[in-house]
Scaffold this active site. Structure first.
Site, mmCIF file in Angstrom:
data_model
loop_
_atom_site.group_PDB
_atom_site.id
_atom_site.type_symbol
_atom_site.label_atom_id
_atom_site.label_comp_id
_atom_site.label_asym_id
_atom_site.label_seq_id
_atom_site.Cartn_x
_atom_site.Cartn_y
_atom_site.Cartn_z
ATOM 1 N N HIS A 247 0.839 -1.209 0.000
ATOM 2 C CA HIS A 247 0.000 0.000 0.000
ATOM 3 C C HIS A 247 0.875 1.260 0.000
ATOM 4 O O HIS A 247 0.577 2.229 -0.686
ATOM 5 C CB HIS A 247 -0.891 0.039 1.251
ATOM 6 C CG HIS A 247 -1.870 -1.086 1.341
ATOM 7 N ND1 HIS A 247 -1.740 -2.111 2.260
ATOM 8 C CD2 HIS A 247 -3.001 -1.355 0.649
ATOM 9 C CE1 HIS A 247 -2.740 -2.949 2.124
ATOM 10 N NE2 HIS A 247 -3.526 -2.526 1.151
ATOM 11 N N GLU B 53 -1.071 -4.095 -8.768
ATOM 12 C CA GLU B 53 -1.234 -5.171 -9.760
ATOM 13 C C GLU B 53 -1.451 -6.518 -9.088
ATOM 14 O O GLU B 53 -1.816 -7.481 -9.745
ATOM 15 C CB GLU B 53 0.016 -5.240 -10.648
ATOM 16 C CG GLU B 53 0.089 -4.119 -11.646
ATOM 17 C CD GLU B 53 1.270 -4.246 -12.588
ATOM 18 O OE1 GLU B 53 2.116 -5.137 -12.378
ATOM 19 O OE2 GLU B 53 1.340 -3.443 -13.527
#
Ligand code: PAF
Length: 287
Positions: A43, A154
């Protein structure tokens, strides 16, 4: 606006919009990182990528009930706002949007956004309603914040393609940026759900990334995807995974089934259960 863990926190859409409007009036560009919290370096890499591309970064933390199915981990999903806020502050995030469920889904809420095509198959087939829950909350978050760009990992590759389709189809004026997966030294993709793994399961978990790399190598040698993926699923079970939801090679953009590496980039995607965790991962293969 009150601060938690060193970062200003907006609890309402109105407060979020006021701050973003102020920045825009000053000519500042805004990047947005939607999350469900339980933050890790994956993150924070999205926050760092946002800071490279914009003047201000907003992150959201909202554990979205609409994207969890019955029997999934909604109730035990880790909630740790103070720790998340401190991590965001340390990474240079400027604002945390942390709405409650009533702010996001007020009484009478009755709209669902469904994305066809890329939502079907893979996790979409195994988690009915999941991507509609994701598409609905992401559409809301993007329209609430209206940033210049929004960044997504991704690691959740099918989700990323669903969001790209959603933004294109609804003309949401936000650039979607995909950011490469962050991995542990042994290849395991960082995930908030890795904390569900026991020490023994954590030792087994990197097999997921290993088999994906073996499929990629086989595709590069011209071998058929079906055989390679079947072997990869067998290898996962032999390594100690409880069950394999899928290992599949797909077109990297449309996610339609792919038989061989021929002309277009592919993505190999896998989901498998290890103890109490369902792990997903994927890698790209260039022709
Ligand atoms: O990837 C996630 O954390 C979530 O699916 C998202 C995009 C924040 C929507 O709830």
């Amino acid at each position: 606006m009150r601060a938690v863990g060193g970062v200003a926190v907006a609890r309402t859409v109105a407060a979020l919009r006021t701050q973003v409007r102020e920045w825009r009036a000053q000519g500042l560009g805004v990047a947005f990182v939607p999350t469900m919290g339980a933050l890790h370096d994956g993150h924070l890499s999205l926050v760092r990528a946002g800071l490279e591309r914009a003047d201000r970064v907003v992150a959201s933390v909202f554990v979205n009930p609409a994207q969890f199915g019955p029997g999934e981990d909604f109730s035990r999903y880790p909630r740790q706002e103070e720790a998340d806020a401190a991590l965001l502050a340390g990474a240079g995030c400027h604002l945390l949007f942390a709405p409650g469920v009533a702010e996001m889904y007020p009484p009478g809420f009755a709209t669902t956004v469904t994305v066809g095509g890329v939502s079907e198959g893979l996790c979409g087939a195994l988690r009915p309603g999941h991507f509609a829950g994701v598409a609905t909350v992401v559409a809301k978050l993007l329209l609430q914040c209206l940033p210049d760009i929004a960044l997504f990992g991704e690691k959740d590759y099918q989700q990323l393609q669903v969001i790209r389709r959603l933004v294109r189809d609804l003309d949401i004026p936000v650039g979607v940026v995909g950011v490469p997966t962050v991995r542990e030294a042994d290849g395991l993709a960082l995930s908030s759900r890795n904390r569900y793994l026991s020490a023994e399961e954590r030792r087994i978990a990197p097999a997921l990334h290993r088999v994906l790399r073996e499929v990629a190598a086989g595709l590069g040698r011209g071998e058929p995807a079906l055989d390679l993926c079947r072997r990869a699923a067998e290898d996962l079970l032999a390594a100690g995974f409880l069950s394999v939801d899928y290992v599949e090679a797909r077109d990297a953009e449309t996610l339609s089934a792919a038989g061989k590496l021929e002309g277009r980039p592919l993505r190999i995607l896998a989901a498998a259960r290890l103890g109490g965790a369902r792990l997903i991962d994927n890698i790209g293969v260039e022709p």
